[in-house]
Design an enzyme around this catalytic site. Structure first.
Site, PDB file in Angstrom:
ATOM      1  N   ASN A  10      22.537  57.823 -50.997  1.00  0.00           N
ATOM      2  CA  ASN A  10      23.377  58.599 -51.392  1.00  0.00           C
ATOM      3  C   ASN A  10      24.410  58.774 -50.283  1.00  0.00           C
ATOM      4  OD1 ASN A  10      24.944  60.484 -52.685  1.00  0.00           O
ATOM      5  ND2 ASN A  10      23.562  62.111 -52.249  1.00  0.00           N
ATOM      6  N   TRP A  11      25.796  57.923 -50.432  1.00  0.00           N
ATOM      7  CA  TRP A  11      26.720  58.059 -49.510  1.00  0.00           C
ATOM      8  C   TRP A  11      27.627  59.074 -49.508  1.00  0.00           C
ATOM      9  CZ3 TRP A  11      28.581  52.050 -48.824  1.00  0.00           C
ATOM     10  CH2 TRP A  11      27.507  51.410 -48.270  1.00  0.00           C
ATOM     11  N   LYS A  12      27.432  60.167 -50.452  1.00  0.00           N
ATOM     12  CA  LYS A  12      28.121  61.209 -50.660  1.00  0.00           C
ATOM     13  C   LYS A  12      29.887  60.978 -50.515  1.00  0.00           C
ATOM     14  CE  LYS A  12      24.238  63.804 -49.291  1.00  0.00           C
ATOM     15  NZ  LYS A  12      23.441  65.059 -48.572  1.00  0.00           N
ATOM     16  N   HIS A  96      22.462  66.755 -58.233  1.00  0.00           N
ATOM     17  CA  HIS A  96      22.226  66.903 -56.775  1.00  0.00           C
ATOM     18  C   HIS A  96      22.382  68.516 -56.329  1.00  0.00           C
ATOM     19  CE1 HIS A  96      22.448  66.238 -52.513  1.00  0.00           C
ATOM     20  NE2 HIS A  96      21.960  65.202 -52.848  1.00  0.00           N
ATOM     21  N   GLU A  98      23.792  69.664 -54.078  1.00  0.00           N
ATOM     22  CA  GLU A  98      25.215  69.888 -53.520  1.00  0.00           C
ATOM     23  C   GLU A  98      26.173  70.192 -54.849  1.00  0.00           C
ATOM     24  OE1 GLU A  98      24.787  67.194 -49.310  1.00  0.00           O
ATOM     25  OE2 GLU A  98      26.023  66.578 -51.165  1.00  0.00           O
ATOM     26  N   GLU A 168      14.294  67.475 -54.175  1.00  0.00           N
ATOM     27  CA  GLU A 168      15.036  67.946 -53.034  1.00  0.00           C
ATOM     28  C   GLU A 168      14.538  69.462 -52.560  1.00  0.00           C
ATOM     29  OE1 GLU A 168      19.454  66.312 -52.915  1.00  0.00           O
ATOM     30  OE2 GLU A 168      18.955  67.459 -54.825  1.00  0.00           O
ATOM     31  N   GLY A 174      19.346  69.333 -43.611  1.00  0.00           N
ATOM     32  CA  GLY A 174      20.216  69.447 -42.769  1.00  0.00           C
ATOM     33  C   GLY A 174      20.065  71.063 -42.059  1.00  0.00           C
ATOM     34  N   SER A 213      16.079  65.148 -45.893  1.00  0.00           N
ATOM     35  CA  SER A 213      16.301  64.848 -44.619  1.00  0.00           C
ATOM     36  C   SER A 213      15.392  63.593 -44.110  1.00  0.00           C
ATOM     37  CB  SER A 213      16.177  65.713 -43.673  1.00  0.00           C
ATOM     38  OG  SER A 213      17.244  66.892 -43.820  1.00  0.00           O
ATOM     39  N   GLY A 234      20.199  60.565 -47.707  1.00  0.00           N
ATOM     40  CA  GLY A 234      21.554  61.007 -47.428  1.00  0.00           C
ATOM     41  C   GLY A 234      22.201  60.237 -46.058  1.00  0.00           C
ATOM     42  N   GLY A 235      22.306  61.030 -45.202  1.00  0.00           N
ATOM     43  CA  GLY A 235      22.941  60.668 -43.725  1.00  0.00           C
ATOM     44  C   GLY A 235      22.169  59.465 -43.036  1.00  0.00           C
TER      45      GLY A 235
END
Length: 253
Positions: A10-12, A96, A98, A168, A174, A213, A234-235
């Site tokens: 997931n590159w957001k 998601h 976010e 999640e 994070g 994470s 993600g990151g």
């Protein structure tokens, strides 16, 4: 279900067209074989069509990060399921954390998004999870149950079996907080129990991903969990070396 891990990048809101090209060039030189895992890239909408061209003739799949439930109309900034399909996307992330926290997604709007995706042949990746306050108040199962029951309302068991679920723990993304392996397995098992309670046949075969994470340093430990069928990353998926490392480690289990 453990025949194949599902790894979702997931590159957001990251990567321009040029950055996507650079990433894929490097990534392809790091992954020279067809992985046993199903690898799905979810770039921003602006890069979907371009990424579809880059991933053509590879074993990698393309997904989007969100979908609107209407087919068309005066909905500035929204993207329909048909639009996503026209870019080559076959998966879409729905609900998601976010989106829920920052943009007001509710269980009811998640339900509409799921229905739009399913009716257009897209495979939804439905995200669920609790906040730190809900975890400390020992409401995790209540929250998970509510999100599942409301989010899946009116969706047939046959269609529910097509959905990929992603747990999640919002409090462990994070924040420096850590979801212990036994916690993760427990919640994934609870998700299956809720699905069973909804009358879903074969819930043991439904894929449930973990998305808290995940990185190259903790993936080995997470791969050993019985109830985890893959990861929403993600990151760590933004770096070609790290994402390739995660894939390589998943091959060794």
């Amino acid at each position: 279900m453990k025949d194949q891990y599902i790894l979702v990048a997931n590159w957001k809101m990251n990567k321009t067209i040029e950055e996507c090209g650079s990433f894929v060039d490097k990534f392809m030189n790091l992954i020279l074989h067809k992985p046993k895992s199903k690898v799905i890239f979810c770039p921003p909408f602006s890069a979907l069509l371009y990424m579809d061209g880059l991933l053509k003739d590879t074993s990698f799949d393309l997904g989007a990060q969100n979908v609107y439930w209407e087919k068309e109309g005066a909905f500035t900034g929204e993207v329909s399921a048909e639009m996503l399909k026209s870019t080559g996307a076959t998966y879409v992330i729905v609900g998601h954390s976010e989106r829920r926290q920052l943009f007001g997604d509710t269980d009811e709007s998640v339900n509409k998004r799921l229905k739009a995706a399913l009716s257009n042949g897209l495979t939804p990746i439905m995200c669920i999870g609790e906040t730190i306050k809900e975890r400390k108040n020992e409401n995790t199962l209540d929250v998970i149950g509510r999100q599942l029951k409301n989010g899946l309302d009116g969706i047939s068991n046959l269609d529910i079996e097509k959905i990929i679920f992603a747990y999640e723990p919002v409090w462990a993304i994070g924040t420096g907080e850590r979801a212990e392996p036994n916690m993760i397995d427990e919640v994934h098992n609870d998700i299956r129990k809720v699905l069973n309670g909804l009358g879903v046949d074969g819930s043991d075969e439904i894929a449930i991903l973990y998305g808290g994470s995940v990185n190259q340093n903790n993936i080995k430990e997470l791969l050993e969990l019985n109830e985890v069928n893959g990861f929403l990353i993600g990151g760590a998926s933004l770096d070609a070396d790290e994402y390739a490392s995660i894939i390589h480690q998943s091959e060794q289990i």
